[in-house]
Scaffold this motif. Structure first.
Motif, PDB file in Angstrom:
ATOM      1  N   ASN A 189      44.849  21.770  32.517  1.00 25.88           N
ATOM      2  CA  ASN A 189      45.372  20.578  32.956  1.00 25.88           C
ATOM      3  C   ASN A 189      44.998  21.220  34.628  1.00 25.88           C
ATOM      4  N   ARG A 190      45.312  20.509  35.797  1.00 25.49           N
ATOM      5  CA  ARG A 190      45.247  20.824  37.017  1.00 25.49           C
ATOM      6  C   ARG A 190      46.120  21.785  37.583  1.00 25.49           C
ATOM      7  N   GLY A 191      47.095  22.137  36.794  1.00 18.99           N
ATOM      8  CA  GLY A 191      48.071  23.088  37.099  1.00 18.99           C
ATOM      9  C   GLY A 191      47.546  24.446  36.691  1.00 18.99           C
ATOM     10  N   MET A 192      46.325  24.460  36.003  1.00 21.65           N
ATOM     11  CA  MET A 192      45.615  25.724  35.864  1.00 21.65           C
ATOM     12  C   MET A 192      44.880  26.321  36.880  1.00 21.65           C
ATOM     13  N   ALA A 193      44.593  25.277  38.041  1.00 23.50           N
ATOM     14  CA  ALA A 193      43.610  25.587  38.971  1.00 23.50           C
ATOM     15  C   ALA A 193      44.032  26.709  40.055  1.00 23.50           C
ATOM     16  N   MET A 194      45.323  26.878  40.173  1.00 21.12           N
ATOM     17  CA  MET A 194      45.771  28.114  40.924  1.00 21.12           C
ATOM     18  C   MET A 194      45.542  29.446  40.316  1.00 21.12           C
ATOM     19  N   PHE A 195      45.328  29.468  38.905  1.00 22.69           N
ATOM     20  CA  PHE A 195      45.203  30.921  38.363  1.00 22.69           C
ATOM     21  C   PHE A 195      43.625  31.156  38.476  1.00 22.69           C
ATOM     22  N   LEU A 196      42.667  30.089  38.674  1.00 23.20           N
ATOM     23  CA  LEU A 196      41.056  30.525  38.721  1.00 23.20           C
ATOM     24  C   LEU A 196      40.906  30.823  40.334  1.00 23.20           C
ATOM     25  N   GLU A 197      41.762  30.559  41.104  1.00 20.07           N
ATOM     26  CA  GLU A 197      41.097  30.813  42.466  1.00 20.07           C
ATOM     27  C   GLU A 197      40.896  32.240  42.648  1.00 20.07           C
ATOM     28  N   GLY A 198      39.643  32.753  43.269  1.00 14.29           N
ATOM     29  CA  GLY A 198      39.201  33.852  43.659  1.00 14.29           C
ATOM     30  C   GLY A 198      38.587  34.632  42.223  1.00 14.29           C
ATOM     31  N   VAL A 199      38.687  34.043  41.095  1.00  9.14           N
ATOM     32  CA  VAL A 199      37.970  34.595  39.693  1.00  9.14           C
ATOM     33  C   VAL A 199      36.434  34.499  39.799  1.00  9.14           C
ATOM     34  N   PRO A 200      35.643  35.517  39.642  1.00  7.70           N
ATOM     35  CA  PRO A 200      34.349  35.333  39.605  1.00  7.70           C
ATOM     36  C   PRO A 200      33.618  34.488  38.735  1.00  7.70           C
ATOM     37  N   ALA A 201      32.552  33.852  38.920  1.00  8.77           N
ATOM     38  CA  ALA A 201      31.984  32.748  38.208  1.00  8.77           C
ATOM     39  C   ALA A 201      31.587  33.280  36.720  1.00  8.77           C
ATOM     40  N   SER A 202      31.261  34.412  36.690  1.00 13.71           N
ATOM     41  CA  SER A 202      30.780  35.104  35.249  1.00 13.71           C
ATOM     42  C   SER A 202      32.029  34.984  34.360  1.00 13.71           C
ATOM     43  N   LEU A 203      33.347  35.131  34.775  1.00 11.20           N
ATOM     44  CA  LEU A 203      34.472  34.894  33.975  1.00 11.20           C
ATOM     45  C   LEU A 203      34.702  33.389  33.512  1.00 11.20           C
ATOM     46  N   LEU A 204      34.001  32.635  34.324  1.00  9.25           N
ATOM     47  CA  LEU A 204      34.532  31.211  34.328  1.00  9.25           C
ATOM     48  C   LEU A 204      33.393  30.395  33.704  1.00  9.25           C
ATOM     49  N   THR A 205      32.244  30.925  33.259  1.00 11.38           N
ATOM     50  CA  THR A 205      31.236  30.328  32.387  1.00 11.38           C
ATOM     51  C   THR A 205      31.621  29.977  31.124  1.00 11.38           C
ATOM     52  N   PRO A 206      31.461  28.873  30.777  1.00 11.00           N
ATOM     53  CA  PRO A 206      31.768  28.328  29.618  1.00 11.00           C
ATOM     54  C   PRO A 206      31.162  29.132  28.379  1.00 11.00           C
ATOM     55  N   PRO A 207      31.899  29.365  27.440  1.00 12.40           N
ATOM     56  CA  PRO A 207      33.429  28.967  27.006  1.00 12.40           C
ATOM     57  C   PRO A 207      34.286  29.885  27.847  1.00 12.40           C
ATOM     58  N   LEU A 208      35.242  29.478  28.580  1.00 11.69           N
ATOM     59  CA  LEU A 208      36.257  30.282  29.142  1.00 11.69           C
ATOM     60  C   LEU A 208      37.118  30.981  28.271  1.00 11.69           C
ATOM     61  N   ASN A 209      37.626  32.016  28.228  1.00 12.34           N
ATOM     62  CA  ASN A 209      38.249  32.487  27.054  1.00 12.34           C
ATOM     63  C   ASN A 209      39.483  33.072  27.782  1.00 12.34           C
ATOM     64  N   ALA A 210      40.839  32.493  27.476  1.00 11.28           N
ATOM     65  CA  ALA A 210      42.156  32.891  27.914  1.00 11.28           C
ATOM     66  C   ALA A 210      42.560  34.310  27.772  1.00 11.28           C
ATOM     67  N   ILE A 211      42.215  34.982  27.041  1.00  9.82           N
ATOM     68  CA  ILE A 211      42.401  36.373  26.757  1.00  9.82           C
ATOM     69  C   ILE A 211      41.799  37.140  27.603  1.00  9.82           C
ATOM     70  N   ARG A 212      40.332  36.899  27.651  1.00  4.16           N
ATOM     71  CA  ARG A 212      39.487  37.616  28.620  1.00  4.16           C
ATOM     72  C   ARG A 212      40.028  37.412  30.163  1.00  4.16           C
ATOM     73  N   LEU A 213      39.881  36.133  30.461  1.00  4.45           N
ATOM     74  CA  LEU A 213      40.526  35.935  31.901  1.00  4.45           C
ATOM     75  C   LEU A 213      41.842  36.413  32.150  1.00  4.45           C
ATOM     76  N   THR A 214      42.858  36.523  31.065  1.00  2.00           N
ATOM     77  CA  THR A 214      44.088  37.094  31.569  1.00  2.00           C
ATOM     78  C   THR A 214      43.884  38.581  31.753  1.00  2.00           C
ATOM     79  N   LEU A 215      43.304  39.535  31.118  1.00  2.00           N
ATOM     80  CA  LEU A 215      43.341  40.716  30.868  1.00  2.00           C
ATOM     81  C   LEU A 215      42.184  41.510  31.795  1.00  2.00           C
ATOM     82  N   HIS A 216      41.144  40.683  32.198  1.00  2.00           N
ATOM     83  CA  HIS A 216      39.791  41.254  32.662  1.00  2.00           C
ATOM     84  C   HIS A 216      40.197  41.963  34.063  1.00  2.00           C
ATOM     85  N   PRO A 217      39.682  43.109  34.490  1.00  2.00           N
ATOM     86  CA  PRO A 217      40.125  43.526  35.714  1.00  2.00           C
ATOM     87  C   PRO A 217      39.700  42.976  36.916  1.00  2.00           C
TER      88      PRO A 217
END
Length: 278
Positions: A133-161
């Protein structure tokens, strides 16, 4: 966000390729249930359970499903039990984009929208994000496109440096929580994809504890559940994670879907989210 630490391979989960008896005994041992307790739950006898496990008796299809239900065997693995007993699989595995899944998919998407402005997302068995949902948008700010390329993985997004990890103020504690959950999932589902993901994220560097994080655990007013404390625009927000799954799934795909909601752990976080939404 999401779900596991070392030791998954050490759990005595039954291996595929065995007969129905050893498989059922393996699941019973995983659940730490005696033959007598299982028999009482399933309306059978300890003698009959013993005969099934030793191969002296072939269980009916109904009995296989009943035992699997009381042992909380994952739906995907129940098909394996049926095949081992000589029966056809009971549970289909329908792609989520199949027209027959339209009502389910649309209903889940409407549900996570109702949580706004609180973040919510839908993940599959490997924590790939299927919708958010749109509430997730704030978490994605500043995250590089390589981590946002589908399929976006929640674990990788959370723990990646380069993902959310640098912003999570109690990363070491939250990381341990996620890895513990993932270990249990790997043990139950024996998924190569999950194990590869686990090996990837455990190789990420682990930072020194944040000054606000002490040896005893997390510092937070949320005493009822472990919070994730994450910074956004200089504001430290505190969330607790709630995960929902289907109660009586009859399809493997549906059984492996989960809705994760990040709820405010304190009034300040709730107020901040509503101010951002407005």
């Amino acid at each position: 966000m999401a779900i596991v630490a070392s030791g998954a391979a050490d759990l005595p989960v039954p291996s595929p390729g065995k007969g129905i008896g050893p498989l059922l005994r393996g699941w019973r041992e995983v659940r730490k249930v005696s033959q007598l307790d299982l028999a009482l739950r399933a309306g059978s006898s300890a003698r009959h359970i013993s005969f099934i496990e030793t191969g002296r008796s072939r269980p009916s299809e109904e009995m296989v499903l009943r035992l699997a239900e009381h042992l909380e065997v994952p739906v995907r693995e129940r098909n394996g039990l049926l095949l081992a007993a000589g029966y056809a699989p009971r549970y289909s595995e329908t792609p989520l984009d199949d027209p027959s899944m339209d009502a389910l998919r649309q209903g889940m998407e409407r549900l996570i929208q109702c949580y706004e402005p609180y973040p919510a997302l839908i993940v599959d068995a490997t924590y790939d994000v299927l919708a958010a949902n749109r509430g997730m948008a704030m978490f994605l700010e500043g995250v590089p496109a390589s981590l946002l390329t589908p399929p976006l993985n929640a674990i990788r997004l959370t723990l990646h440096p380069e993902g959310l990890a640098p912003r999570i103020r109690n990363l070491r504690v939250w990381r341990g929580h996620l890895l513990d959950q993932m270990t249990r999932q790997i043990a139950l589902h024996r998924s190569d994809a999950l194990r590869e993901l686990y090996e990837e994220v455990t190789a990420y560097p682990v930072p020194d504890p944040d000054p606000g994080e002490h040896a005893g655990g997390d510092v937070s007013p949320a005493h009822f559940a472990l919070p994730m404390r994450i910074e956004h625009d200089g504001q430290v927000l505190s969330f607790v994670s709630s995960i929902s799954t289907f109660n009586t799934p009859m399809d493997v795909t549906v059984a492996e879907l989960a809705i994760e909601t990040l709820l405010p752990a304190d009034p300040a976080t709730a107020k901040y989210l509503h101010s951002q939404a407005s």
